[in-house]
Design a protein around this motif. Sequence first.
Motif, PDB file in Angstrom:
ATOM      1  N   ALA A 106      72.810  34.414  -5.208  1.00 26.54           N
ATOM      2  CA  ALA A 106      74.206  33.986  -5.307  1.00 26.54           C
ATOM      3  C   ALA A 106      74.286  32.476  -5.279  1.00 26.54           C
ATOM      4  N   ARG A 107      75.127  31.952  -6.112  1.00 25.53           N
ATOM      5  CA  ARG A 107      75.260  30.493  -6.188  1.00 25.53           C
ATOM      6  C   ARG A 107      76.700  30.108  -6.000  1.00 25.53           C
ATOM      7  N   ILE A 142      88.662  36.243   7.036  1.00 30.74           N
ATOM      8  CA  ILE A 142      87.262  36.602   7.289  1.00 30.74           C
ATOM      9  C   ILE A 142      86.963  38.055   6.899  1.00 30.74           C
ATOM     10  N   GLN A 160      81.756  39.660  13.165  1.00 29.50           N
ATOM     11  CA  GLN A 160      82.595  38.776  12.365  1.00 29.50           C
ATOM     12  C   GLN A 160      83.978  38.605  12.999  1.00 29.50           C
ATOM     13  N   ARG A 172      79.665  36.811  -3.613  1.00 31.03           N
ATOM     14  CA  ARG A 172      79.316  35.468  -3.162  1.00 31.03           C
ATOM     15  C   ARG A 172      78.671  35.485  -1.775  1.00 31.03           C
ATOM     16  N   GLY A 173      77.501  34.896  -1.663  1.00 24.83           N
ATOM     17  CA  GLY A 173      76.876  34.763  -0.359  1.00 24.83           C
ATOM     18  C   GLY A 173      76.124  35.997   0.101  1.00 24.83           C
ATOM     19  N   PHE A 174      76.178  37.085  -0.696  1.00 24.66           N
ATOM     20  CA  PHE A 174      75.570  38.309  -0.211  1.00 24.66           C
ATOM     21  C   PHE A 174      74.225  38.610  -0.835  1.00 24.66           C
ATOM     22  N   SER A 175      73.807  37.811  -1.821  1.00 29.91           N
ATOM     23  CA  SER A 175      72.470  38.040  -2.341  1.00 29.91           C
ATOM     24  C   SER A 175      71.753  36.707  -2.416  1.00 29.91           C
ATOM     25  N   GLN A 176      70.456  36.769  -2.462  1.00 30.08           N
ATOM     26  CA  GLN A 176      69.668  35.545  -2.459  1.00 30.08           C
ATOM     27  C   GLN A 176      69.942  34.687  -3.676  1.00 30.08           C
ATOM     28  N   PRO A 207      88.115  39.350   2.788  1.00 26.58           N
ATOM     29  CA  PRO A 207      87.244  38.876   1.705  1.00 26.58           C
ATOM     30  C   PRO A 207      85.881  39.569   1.701  1.00 26.58           C
ATOM     31  N   GLN A 208      85.375  39.879   2.896  1.00 22.77           N
ATOM     32  CA  GLN A 208      84.086  40.578   2.943  1.00 22.77           C
ATOM     33  C   GLN A 208      84.249  42.047   2.600  1.00 22.77           C
TER      34      GLN A 208
END
Lengths: 254, 285
Positions: free
Chosen positions: B284-285, B198, B180, B278-282, B201-202
């Motif tokens: 997540a929307r 970057i 990253q 956000r973005g880390f599970s299937q 936030p992660q």
Amino acid sequence: MTQPLVAIRSVSKTFGEFQALKQVSLDVSAGEVLCLIGASGSGKTTLLRCINQLTPVDSGGIWLDGELLGLREEGGRLHRLTERQIARQRLKTGMVFQRFNLFPHKTALENITEGPVQVQGRDRQEVRSEAMELLARVGLTAKADAYASQLSGGQQQRVAIARALAMKPMLMLFDEPTSALDPELVGEVLSVMKELARSGMTMLVVTHELGFAREVADRVVYMDHGAIVESGSSRDVLGAPREARTQAFLSAVI
Amino acid sequence: MSNAATLAGGFPDLSKLPVARQAHWMRWFTAAAIVAVLLTIGRAFANGQIEWSYVSRFLTAPVILQGIVNTMVMAVLAMALGIFLGIVVAIMRLSPNPVLKSVALGYTWLFRGTPLILQLLLWFNIALVFPTIGIPGLWSARAVDIMTPFLSALLGLGINQGAYTSEVMRAGMLSVDAGQYEAAKAIGMGRLRALRRIILPQAMRVVIPPLGNEFIGMVKATSLASVIQYPELLHSAENIYYANSRVIELLIVAGLWYLLVVSILTPLQMLLERRFARGFSQTAR
């Protein structure tokens, strides 16, 4: 002869005891598609990373578009550039990684707009419409709002290519872009790269896809143990290699 | 297509038989024993020297309510200071600059290595060291006027919290894949921008559960500020029982409020976690 876009002169790099690059010199002209092939540990990825300054060179120099990368000559000595100057130089190159490295907390579209908006400070709306065009170019318009975890490996890599292109680089570097992909997903990434090559982009591709090299590369360079062994047209290097080491490598991988 | 013909005989078909429920005698026994113990304790308290009417009367006394407000204000502000310091110190600690790295190490060593209550007392009594503080030539004031209980508590709690939070933040930043950083650099980001846009936030995703833990600790740690006269919940309860001698009743009042606040914070933490996932599970929307 016109000035090459990339000029690599006597570049060496050592990691601890391991000499990754030994006095490598190479020219890449604008618009050329050059494939770097060779066994793992041969130095091809290191060479690519040196061009993008993710790995600083130990000695020698790399010029991009006439500008010496990462170093400044003054009073008979070389001085390392500041991080800010290096970041500015990186804007001229786009990099595509083996493991995609999409930003997982951002959507496909946000991955693409991040650099132009945040780094280049360009207008958000303008960048957004350009990003949508890039997504269309890599065939992923429908995935604009998807997160990396919702994309297949091939789709992620295509977004990564669009992300690099959004910075409008003059040189694209590909570090084994299909090595982490399931076999059935390799084709979609390669076809995006072929389209890019046809559009006239200068590309340096580290790859094991000899079919791609044969079809698309203007030139193929075979590296072994940190040095360039053989370089020439794909027909010559892949079809009728002169060096014994190249022959041995090719007969091992085909 | 059946392969029954090729299977060996002598094995009965069990697929139709139900599975009987197991009798968990030991569970029943332990449950009964625990209920008995709890009843005994409950009875003891009910018959003990506790005037429950005082508990209910002081539960919503204005001084107590003001104490909770002060407790929460202090906990939020000190935690904010702690998180800010924690991020800065974690970035310094991970910096290639050896000077910044040493400063970060020294900070953590000093403030994690001494008791919080001692630090609070030191801040509160700093006027003994520096009678006046200020910027030479521009502005100065008497330290006793500036180092109010509020500011002493804020500095003491916040700076101490920063030492712990920096380690949490550092762990979070180390949990982000090195690729990253490289991808951020490749699109021309400098170190600080890459961290802000970057990496952090992660890292937040990893950091929120331990930070929630730290915040719950902070809510309770504000009670230590009672020793420097900051009017938080425990201090308010103490002030009342100094007057009416209902020590246990007032302590129970304070305890109930702490429990309530912490009970409310737990679901809030879950909401925050969802935001940063956000973005880390299937799904997540």
